[in-house]
Design a protein around this motif. Structure first.
Motif, mmCIF file in Angstrom:
data_model
loop_
_atom_site.group_PDB
_atom_site.id
_atom_site.type_symbol
_atom_site.label_atom_id
_atom_site.label_comp_id
_atom_site.label_asym_id
_atom_site.label_seq_id
_atom_site.Cartn_x
_atom_site.Cartn_y
_atom_site.Cartn_z
ATOM 1 N N TRP A 64 -2.759 -4.880 -5.729
ATOM 2 C CA TRP A 64 -3.132 -4.831 -4.279
ATOM 3 C C TRP A 64 -4.066 -4.032 -4.068
ATOM 4 O O TRP A 64 -4.358 -3.779 -2.419
ATOM 5 N N LYS A 65 -4.492 -3.209 -5.086
ATOM 6 C CA LYS A 65 -5.798 -2.168 -4.628
ATOM 7 C C LYS A 65 -5.238 -1.223 -3.538
ATOM 8 O O LYS A 65 -6.053 -0.725 -2.638
ATOM 9 N N ALA A 66 -3.978 -0.435 -3.632
ATOM 10 C CA ALA A 66 -3.384 0.308 -2.857
ATOM 11 C C ALA A 66 -4.200 1.428 -2.912
ATOM 12 O O ALA A 66 -4.535 2.129 -3.793
ATOM 13 N N PHE B 236 1.546 -2.697 -9.323
ATOM 14 C CA PHE B 236 1.409 -3.387 -8.049
ATOM 15 C C PHE B 236 0.409 -2.601 -7.086
ATOM 16 O O PHE B 236 -0.420 -3.135 -6.245
ATOM 17 N N ASN C 271 5.407 -0.159 0.129
ATOM 18 C CA ASN C 271 5.097 -1.360 -0.183
ATOM 19 C C ASN C 271 3.407 -1.737 -0.385
ATOM 20 O O ASN C 271 2.640 -0.981 0.491
ATOM 21 N N LYS C 272 3.050 -1.924 -1.743
ATOM 22 C CA LYS C 272 1.521 -1.770 -1.933
ATOM 23 C C LYS C 272 0.815 -2.857 -1.100
ATOM 24 O O LYS C 272 -0.596 -2.818 -1.009
ATOM 25 N N LYS C 273 1.384 -3.966 -1.074
ATOM 26 C CA LYS C 273 0.642 -5.091 -0.174
ATOM 27 C C LYS C 273 0.444 -4.607 1.151
ATOM 28 O O LYS C 273 -0.617 -5.200 1.891
ATOM 29 N N SER C 274 1.298 -3.927 1.826
ATOM 30 C CA SER C 274 1.057 -3.536 3.354
ATOM 31 C C SER C 274 0.724 -2.116 3.313
ATOM 32 O O SER C 274 0.920 -1.474 4.395
ATOM 33 N N TRP C 275 0.059 -1.646 2.179
ATOM 34 C CA TRP C 275 -0.308 -0.130 2.131
ATOM 35 C C TRP C 275 -1.145 0.283 3.213
ATOM 36 O O TRP C 275 -0.879 1.235 3.860
ATOM 37 N N SER D 16 8.652 1.636 -3.436
ATOM 38 C CA SER D 16 7.655 0.676 -3.037
ATOM 39 C C SER D 16 8.190 -0.530 -2.785
ATOM 40 O O SER D 16 9.383 -0.531 -2.111
ATOM 41 N N GLY D 17 7.663 -1.757 -3.292
ATOM 42 C CA GLY D 17 8.122 -2.901 -2.391
ATOM 43 C C GLY D 17 9.370 -3.809 -2.773
ATOM 44 O O GLY D 17 9.497 -3.867 -4.066
ATOM 45 N N CYS E 98 10.496 -0.285 0.471
ATOM 46 C CA CYS E 98 9.424 -0.980 0.926
ATOM 47 C C CYS E 98 9.119 -0.232 2.364
ATOM 48 O O CYS E 98 8.681 0.867 2.416
#
Length: 221
Positions: free
Chosen positions: A217-219, A213, A139-143, A171-172, A119
């Motif tokens: 999350w549009k990383a 993901f 982590n892709k949400k926090s990219w 990743s996450g 992550c």
């Protein structure tokens, strides 16, 4: 030919670490240790219990978390560390609290056989400069936040995990499980990894590029 299996594993803890980043990954090694001799060291800034709770603003003040007692401090680490795991979690965003982690990893990396992150642990590693000009993921949400920590890193937006030399980044959160199974397969054998996964009733993702993901999350967009 399999590489020489390491024996001495360490995990870094800090306030607000993500529980599954640590416990999910280590449980695979717990099972492995029933058939292979392994040692585990838990490192932190002090020997006080380290909690998954954090003091970040903007979140409810819940009294909920798990604590782990370290075995070593960053100033008195084990001398024979071979594999080091850096988890993620909300605590990685506290730059002041993470400074001892950054300094320790920077000073220790050259002595390690492998360095693994789960992550946002790769964001911490990026701050050390060790990831500069290397491929890595997170982590892709926090990219957006993660990649800002290491502008010289070759961030891979669509990947479950990435291997560059002796550095493995993932990743996450839950993907740390796939990372450690892939690591066990690489170092020990595919059969051992499969046996542990089956005993755990865990369905592995074995393709490091299988990452839905990144799109969710549009990383990197």
């Amino acid at each position: 030919m399999q590489p020489t299996p390491p024996v001495n594993y360490g995990v870094i803890l800090f306030p607000g670490f993500q529980a599954l980043d640590v416990f999910g990954t280590l449980d695979v090694l717990n099972i492995l240790s029933t058939s292979r001799h392994l040692n585990l060291y838990i490192l932190a800034a002090s020997l006080d219990p380290i909690s998954t709770k954090h003091n970040m603003s903007g979140c409810p003040s819940s009294d909920f978390g798990e604590s782990v007692v370290p075995t070593h401090t960053f100033t008195d680490p084990p001398v024979d560390l071979e594999v080091l795991l850096i988890p993620g979690g909300r605590g990685t965003r506290d730059e002041e609290a993470m400074k001892p982690v950054v300094y320790f990893v920077r000073d220790t990396y050259s002595k390690l056989s492998y360095l693994l992150t789960v992550c946002t642990g790769s964001a911490v590693l990026a701050r050390t400069g060790i990831l500069d000009r290397r491929r890595a993921t997170s982590n892709k949400k926090s990219w957006a936040w993660v990649t800002a920590q290491g502008p010289k890193v070759e961030w891979v937006p669509k990947a479950r995990w990435v291997v560059d030399g002796n550095i493995w980044t993932s990743s996450g959160i839950t993907v740390g499980m796939d990372l450690i199974y892939a690591f066990v397969e690489h170092v020990y054998s595919g059969k051992i990894a499969e046996d542990i996964a089956n005993a755990s009733e865990y369905e592995r993702h074995v393709d490091p590029n299988d990452d839905p993901f990144a799109g969710i999350w549009k990383a990197g967009a």
